[in-house]
Write a protein that holds these residues in place. Sequence first.
Motif, PDB file in Angstrom:
ATOM      1  N   ILE A  67       0.836  -1.210   0.000  1.00 43.70           N
ATOM      2  CA  ILE A  67       0.000   0.000   0.000  1.00 43.70           C
ATOM      3  C   ILE A  67       0.866   1.253   0.000  1.00 43.70           C
ATOM      4  CG2 ILE A  67      -1.630   1.343   1.374  1.00 43.70           C
ATOM      5  CD1 ILE A  67      -2.833  -1.313   2.303  1.00 43.70           C
ATOM      6  N   MET A  68       1.894   1.265   0.846  1.00 48.07           N
ATOM      7  CA  MET A  68       2.762   2.436   0.930  1.00 48.07           C
ATOM      8  C   MET A  68       3.445   2.719  -0.399  1.00 48.07           C
ATOM      9  SD  MET A  68       6.291   2.989   3.040  1.00 48.07           S
ATOM     10  CE  MET A  68       7.152   2.072   1.755  1.00 48.07           C
ATOM     11  N   ASN A  69       4.037   1.706  -1.002  1.00 47.10           N
ATOM     12  CA  ASN A  69       4.756   1.912  -2.259  1.00 47.10           C
ATOM     13  C   ASN A  69       3.813   2.292  -3.385  1.00 47.10           C
ATOM     14  OD1 ASN A  69       7.239   1.455  -1.140  1.00 47.10           O
ATOM     15  ND2 ASN A  69       7.345  -0.699  -1.731  1.00 47.10           N
ATOM     16  N   GLY A  70       2.595   1.730  -3.381  1.00 45.24           N
ATOM     17  CA  GLY A  70       1.625   2.111  -4.400  1.00 45.24           C
ATOM     18  C   GLY A  70       1.240   3.578  -4.292  1.00 45.24           C
ATOM     19  N   ARG A  71       1.018   4.027  -3.080  1.00 47.60           N
ATOM     20  CA  ARG A  71       0.683   5.442  -2.871  1.00 47.60           C
ATOM     21  C   ARG A  71       1.857   6.343  -3.236  1.00 47.60           C
ATOM     22  NH1 ARG A  71      -2.379   4.864   3.014  1.00 47.60           N
ATOM     23  NH2 ARG A  71      -4.375   4.081   2.183  1.00 47.60           N
ATOM     24  N   ALA A  72       3.067   5.914  -2.892  1.00 46.60           N
ATOM     25  CA  ALA A  72       4.247   6.718  -3.223  1.00 46.60           C
ATOM     26  C   ALA A  72       4.426   6.832  -4.727  1.00 46.60           C
ATOM     27  CB  ALA A  72       5.486   6.100  -2.582  1.00 46.60           C
ATOM     28  N   ALA A  73       4.219   5.733  -5.442  1.00 47.52           N
ATOM     29  CA  ALA A  73       4.332   5.760  -6.905  1.00 47.52           C
ATOM     30  C   ALA A  73       3.277   6.674  -7.516  1.00 47.52           C
ATOM     31  CB  ALA A  73       4.201   4.344  -7.459  1.00 47.52           C
ATOM     32  N   ASP A  74       2.038   6.605  -7.001  1.00 50.60           N
ATOM     33  CA  ASP A  74       0.971   7.475  -7.510  1.00 50.60           C
ATOM     34  C   ASP A  74       1.287   8.939  -7.242  1.00 50.60           C
ATOM     35  OD1 ASP A  74      -0.411   5.251  -8.363  1.00 50.60           O
ATOM     36  OD2 ASP A  74      -1.765   5.184  -6.615  1.00 50.60           O
ATOM     37  N   ALA A  75       1.812   9.228  -6.042  1.00 43.72           N
ATOM     38  CA  ALA A  75       2.145  10.621  -5.692  1.00 43.72           C
ATOM     39  C   ALA A  75       3.240  11.160  -6.599  1.00 43.72           C
ATOM     40  CB  ALA A  75       2.566  10.701  -4.230  1.00 43.72           C
ATOM     41  N   LEU A 111      11.901   5.025 -10.987  1.00 43.50           N
ATOM     42  CA  LEU A 111      11.549   4.968  -9.571  1.00 43.50           C
ATOM     43  C   LEU A 111      10.148   4.401  -9.363  1.00 43.50           C
ATOM     44  CD1 LEU A 111      12.978   8.277  -8.018  1.00 43.50           C
ATOM     45  CD2 LEU A 111      13.558   5.944  -7.378  1.00 43.50           C
ATOM     46  N   THR A 112       9.234   4.793 -10.229  1.00 36.86           N
ATOM     47  CA  THR A 112       7.867   4.284 -10.118  1.00 36.86           C
ATOM     48  C   THR A 112       7.838   2.769 -10.277  1.00 36.86           C
ATOM     49  OG1 THR A 112       6.956   6.364 -10.964  1.00 36.86           O
ATOM     50  CG2 THR A 112       5.539   4.426 -11.062  1.00 36.86           C
ATOM     51  N   ARG A 113       8.578   2.276 -11.257  1.00 33.31           N
ATOM     52  CA  ARG A 113       8.619   0.838 -11.488  1.00 33.31           C
ATOM     53  C   ARG A 113       9.263   0.102 -10.312  1.00 33.31           C
ATOM     54  NH1 ARG A 113      10.851   1.128 -15.997  1.00 33.31           N
ATOM     55  NH2 ARG A 113      13.008   0.666 -15.469  1.00 33.31           N
ATOM     56  N   GLU A 114      10.362   0.657  -9.799  1.00 27.51           N
ATOM     57  CA  GLU A 114      11.050   0.000  -8.697  1.00 27.51           C
ATOM     58  C   GLU A 114      10.221   0.031  -7.412  1.00 27.51           C
ATOM     59  OE1 GLU A 114      14.978   1.581  -8.347  1.00 27.51           O
ATOM     60  OE2 GLU A 114      15.718   0.434 -10.068  1.00 27.51           O
ATOM     61  N   LEU A 115       9.461   1.115  -7.222  1.00 34.27           N
ATOM     62  CA  LEU A 115       8.590   1.172  -6.054  1.00 34.27           C
ATOM     63  C   LEU A 115       7.534   0.076  -6.098  1.00 34.27           C
ATOM     64  CD1 LEU A 115       7.889   4.979  -5.449  1.00 34.27           C
ATOM     65  CD2 LEU A 115       8.919   3.389  -3.840  1.00 34.27           C
ATOM     66  N   ARG A 116       6.923  -0.096  -7.249  1.00 35.81           N
ATOM     67  CA  ARG A 116       5.847  -1.081  -7.365  1.00 35.81           C
ATOM     68  C   ARG A 116       6.373  -2.509  -7.260  1.00 35.81           C
ATOM     69  NH1 ARG A 116       1.388   1.791  -8.492  1.00 35.81           N
ATOM     70  NH2 ARG A 116       1.543   3.703  -9.731  1.00 35.81           N
ATOM     71  N   ASP A 117       7.672  -2.690  -7.531  1.00 38.73           N
ATOM     72  CA  ASP A 117       8.261  -4.033  -7.460  1.00 38.73           C
ATOM     73  C   ASP A 117       9.012  -4.283  -6.148  1.00 38.73           C
ATOM     74  OD1 ASP A 117       7.289  -4.510  -9.982  1.00 38.73           O
ATOM     75  OD2 ASP A 117       9.170  -4.000 -11.005  1.00 38.73           O
ATOM     76  N   ALA A 118       9.124  -3.272  -5.301  1.00 36.85           N
ATOM     77  CA  ALA A 118       9.953  -3.381  -4.093  1.00 36.85           C
ATOM     78  C   ALA A 118       9.411  -4.425  -3.139  1.00 36.85           C
ATOM     79  CB  ALA A 118      10.041  -2.024  -3.394  1.00 36.85           C
ATOM     80  N   GLU A 119      10.315  -5.164  -2.510  1.00 38.55           N
ATOM     81  CA  GLU A 119       9.926  -6.200  -1.561  1.00 38.55           C
ATOM     82  C   GLU A 119      10.585  -6.030  -0.196  1.00 38.55           C
ATOM     83  OE1 GLU A 119      10.883  -9.906  -3.373  1.00 38.55           O
ATOM     84  OE2 GLU A 119       9.294  -9.789  -4.885  1.00 38.55           O
ATOM     85  N   GLN A 120      11.505  -5.055  -0.085  1.00 34.27           N
ATOM     86  CA  GLN A 120      12.220  -4.868   1.180  1.00 34.27           C
ATOM     87  C   GLN A 120      11.367  -4.066   2.160  1.00 34.27           C
ATOM     88  OE1 GLN A 120      15.874  -2.694   0.862  1.00 34.27           O
ATOM     89  NE2 GLN A 120      16.353  -2.875   3.056  1.00 34.27           N
ATOM     90  N   VAL A 121      10.999  -4.685   3.276  1.00 37.93           N
ATOM     91  CA  VAL A 121      10.206  -3.982   4.277  1.00 37.93           C
ATOM     92  C   VAL A 121      11.110  -3.104   5.120  1.00 37.93           C
ATOM     93  CG1 VAL A 121       8.473  -5.807   4.367  1.00 37.93           C
ATOM     94  CG2 VAL A 121      10.409  -5.857   5.947  1.00 37.93           C
ATOM     95  N   MET A 122      10.526  -2.042   5.676  1.00 38.27           N
ATOM     96  CA  MET A 122      11.250  -1.139   6.568  1.00 38.27           C
ATOM     97  C   MET A 122      10.504  -1.044   7.888  1.00 38.27           C
ATOM     98  SD  MET A 122      12.602   1.870   3.993  1.00 38.27           S
ATOM     99  CE  MET A 122      11.083   2.005   3.065  1.00 38.27           C
TER     100      MET A 122
END
Length: 479
Positions: A298-306, A333-344
């Motif tokens: 959810i976080m990465n999806g929102r970040a990519a949309d923003a 960056l948008t593509r990498e955000l949507r594919d990211a798997e590393q949790v923080m």
Amino acid sequence: MVSFRGEEQSGFLDLVGTWLSQQSWFQAAPGRRVITRVGGLRLPASHGDPDQGLHLELHILTVDHSAGQARVAVPMALRTRPSALAGKTAFIGRLATPAGDLWVYDGARDRAFLAAWHEMARRQQGSRNGRSRGEAFAEFDTWPAFTAKLQRTPLDAPTPAVVRTAVTIEGEVGETGRTVVDFIRRPDPQRSAPLDTVLRMTRSGSRTVAGVLGVVTGSWPESNPTTGENRWVTGDLGIIREASIAAAPASALVRTALHDESDFLTEATRLGRSLGDFHADLAGNFGAYPQTSLQLEIMNGRAADALDQAWGQVREDFEESEATDLAEVVELLTRELRDAEQVMSLQKIHGALSVDRIRQADHDAGWIIDEDGGMVDHALPLRDVVSVLISLAELVMETSQEDARPAAAPADTAKLDLGLWYEQVTDAVLEGYRSSDAPRAGIESDAFRAAMLTEALELFHRSAARWVFQPSMLRPSRT
């Protein structure tokens, strides 16, 4: 000795009502008002004040007016003669008593009241009825005694409902010679989240905030909304802090550095380290936990949309070559955000941090974080880093509209490269953060770079197409 109570004197409540109506922090509907004293405390006269008839009191009052009810706290010094030291702005009024006239002053600005207030906290005194109490923290109980022989300076308060005063003990030097005291005009039984955060960090020995030295609490009756019965509740009446809470903000020192064309790199490195240690202290006191896979998605999806949205509203304002480069960065960056798997890790952060909320400290760390305007739970620490760097960029852009050179400088003096200056200071802040006790993964992530670029594009949009970011700062990189 005959017992004296200010509220028992004829005309006392009328005097208070007239004064309240003139205070900017007291907003009440015009018309008839009914003032009732519901609590308070009395303090022993301070050593060093020559007025033998001095009375020090704090009154908790409810004010009923046509729009509802308000609760206020009014600290007072009632003197047998006018005080030139208190000043006109602290004067509440003149009160006639059977023993003679009294000149009434706002205790938040009166030296004797300030000394007695500090002593109540330092000595951890309580009232006889148990409804008022002073507490000391951070070894405040070992400080030298406060007397009326002190200096006090009115300061701008963080909110209209607080009055803030700087206090200096005459003859004392260093951290144990200065405090800042906040008197709470509108007391509430619920302690504010920022203050509760700082108090817990003080108890754990954190040096990344201005520690709480003392707290004075008081009680008053409050009606239970369900049963209608009165019950006694307790709330903060005044907070004594380390003096660094009122020190110069980083923004003022940044402006000075820009106008003097100095590099600010040492200060920036310390700033980044202090910010990282602040996050580490918050995590240590309140905990941190990893995102779930759903939260990450959810976080990465929102970040990519923003990021897409921010780019869409400004892309036409860039020159073609720069727009092409940035479009590639946004897409990557948008593509990498949507594919990211590393949790923080999520934790408590400030959440509204800027260079105005970072202040000089007396100790070697160099900076403390002013908690005003925060705190936010369950958030990524990188948000604070981004907001600090963007606020720094705003300062640089403001300076770009001014003449950054000294007035006497020759016309051919090379002008400061603001883009390069900002890039170097940003690197120093990030390097300082990496050297702190906070995990560095957040500021090395695509989420951080995407957030920086999103906020940079938003700033570009707000500032009528002005730009201070070097292209290399916004391209994804691997470290």
